[in-house]
Design a protein around this motif. Structure first.
Motif, PDB file in Angstrom:
ATOM      1  N   UNK A 104       0.774  -1.090   0.100  1.00  0.00           N
ATOM      2  CA  UNK A 104      -0.218  -0.071  -0.168  1.00  0.00           C
ATOM      3  C   UNK A 104       0.657   1.517  -0.102  1.00  0.00           C
ATOM      4  N   UNK A 105       1.886   1.424   0.372  1.00  0.00           N
ATOM      5  CA  UNK A 105       3.074   2.371   0.714  1.00  0.00           C
ATOM      6  C   UNK A 105       3.428   3.002  -0.309  1.00  0.00           C
ATOM      7  N   UNK A 106       4.136   1.726  -0.723  1.00  0.00           N
ATOM      8  CA  UNK A 106       4.602   1.616  -2.910  1.00  0.00           C
ATOM      9  C   UNK A 106       3.353   1.926  -3.473  1.00  0.00           C
ATOM     10  N   UNK A 107       2.552   1.382  -3.368  1.00  0.00           N
ATOM     11  CA  UNK A 107       1.559   2.551  -4.159  1.00  0.00           C
ATOM     12  C   UNK A 107       1.713   3.884  -4.075  1.00  0.00           C
ATOM     13  N   UNK A 108       1.560   4.509  -2.992  1.00  0.00           N
ATOM     14  CA  UNK A 108       1.565   5.952  -2.486  1.00  0.00           C
ATOM     15  C   UNK A 108       2.613   6.383  -2.595  1.00  0.00           C
ATOM     16  N   UNK A 109       3.350   6.011  -3.281  1.00  0.00           N
ATOM     17  CA  UNK A 109       4.218   6.931  -3.295  1.00  0.00           C
ATOM     18  C   UNK A 109       5.100   6.599  -5.322  1.00  0.00           C
ATOM     19  N   UNK A 110       4.267   5.319  -5.846  1.00  0.00           N
ATOM     20  CA  UNK A 110       4.343   5.199  -6.686  1.00  0.00           C
ATOM     21  C   UNK A 110       4.997   4.386  -7.867  1.00  0.00           C
ATOM     22  N   UNK A 111       5.925   3.237  -6.410  1.00  0.00           N
ATOM     23  CA  UNK A 111       6.319   2.045  -6.913  1.00  0.00           C
ATOM     24  C   UNK A 111       5.754   0.990  -7.400  1.00  0.00           C
ATOM     25  N   UNK A 112       4.311   0.617  -6.891  1.00  0.00           N
ATOM     26  CA  UNK A 112       3.448  -0.131  -6.815  1.00  0.00           C
ATOM     27  C   UNK A 112       2.238   0.186  -7.939  1.00  0.00           C
TER      28      UNK A 112
END
Length: 255
Positions: A104-112
């Motif tokens: 979820x964090x990776x998605x928020x920062x554009x990594x996922x």
């Protein structure tokens, strides 16, 4: 890989990891590893007695390779697969609450490309980041022995060389010590006394002269509290804190 080439000893792991010419070959060799009898027995025993919520599912029950962008500049390093998480799904941090928090964090920062990770075929893709671990099989009580960590170390060392990331985000104090030990044994200069783990700690390491093709290469270790439920439920690690670490890792990679 033929039956004769399957890694069954620490020496086999050194050979198999060190001669892997690329990431695809390395991952395939990781999956076929049988070098740690206790871990082999445990991963298979867990699969034979699944949790009630996973009854009827076929567990992966093998070593878990890294996952993500093969050209990532950032690698996120845990400790070992969860017994009913990656040991079930076959993908790092997939299928458990820790992975829910991390992706979820990776998605928020554009990594996922999506905030969830439930199975190996759910469509998740990562950009500029790869997740991995120093130990590839689920250990009893989430505690690999020093010998098991040492045996598994060449897989991580070769993965770091092949991916050539610039930053390792290391989750938790146990993972931090395991990574420092593995890197020291695999040819990296680790300061003495060893740098202490802390959330947000940053340490720059370099390859020792004569250690291999990556001589002189710099690698930054960035500490982060583990994404375990113990930390996230008590808010020792908040979403904002994890986002900040991932953004810092990207900034260091850019730098």
């Amino acid at each position: 890989m033929t039956a004769a080439d399957v890694p069954r000893t620490a020496a086999d792991v050194v050979r198999a990891a060190g001669t892997a010419p690329d990431l695809e070959t390395l991952d395939a060799r990781v999956v076929d590893c049988f070098a740690c009898p206790r871990l082999v027995a445990w991963r298979e025993a867990v699969a034979a007695a699944p949790r009630a919520s996973f009854r009827g599912q076929t567990y992966w029950a093998r070593p878990v390779p890294g996952f993500g962008d093969p050209h990532a500049r950032v690698q996120v390093v845990g400790l070992a697969p969860a017994a009913h998480g990656a040991n079930r799904t076959g993908r790092m941090f997939t299928g458990d609450r820790s992975g829910d928090f991390l992706f979820a964090a990776m998605h928020r920062v554009g990594m996922a490309n999506q905030p969830t990770s439930v199975s190996a075929d759910d469509g998740l893709t990562l950009t500029d980041v790869r997740v991995t671990a120093p130990v590839r099989c689920a250990p009893p009580a989430n505690a690999p022995t020093p010998e098991e960590r040492r045996t598994c170390g060449p897989w991580l060392a070769r993965e770091i060389e092949v991916v050539a990331a610039r930053v390792l985000v290391v989750l938790g104090g146990f993972g931090w010590q395991a990574v420092l030990t593995t890197l020291s044994e695999q040819g990296w200069d680790v300061p003495r006394p060893r740098p202490a783990f802390a959330h947000g700690a940053e340490v720059v390491l370099r390859r020792r002269a004569g250690a291999g093709a990556a001589d002189g290469r710099a690698l930054t270790l960035l500490g982060c509290f583990h994404v375990s439920q113990q930390n996230t439920f008590t808010r020792r690690l908040t979403p904002e804190m994890l986002d900040a670490v991932l953004l810092r890792a990207r900034a260091l990679a850019d730098g």
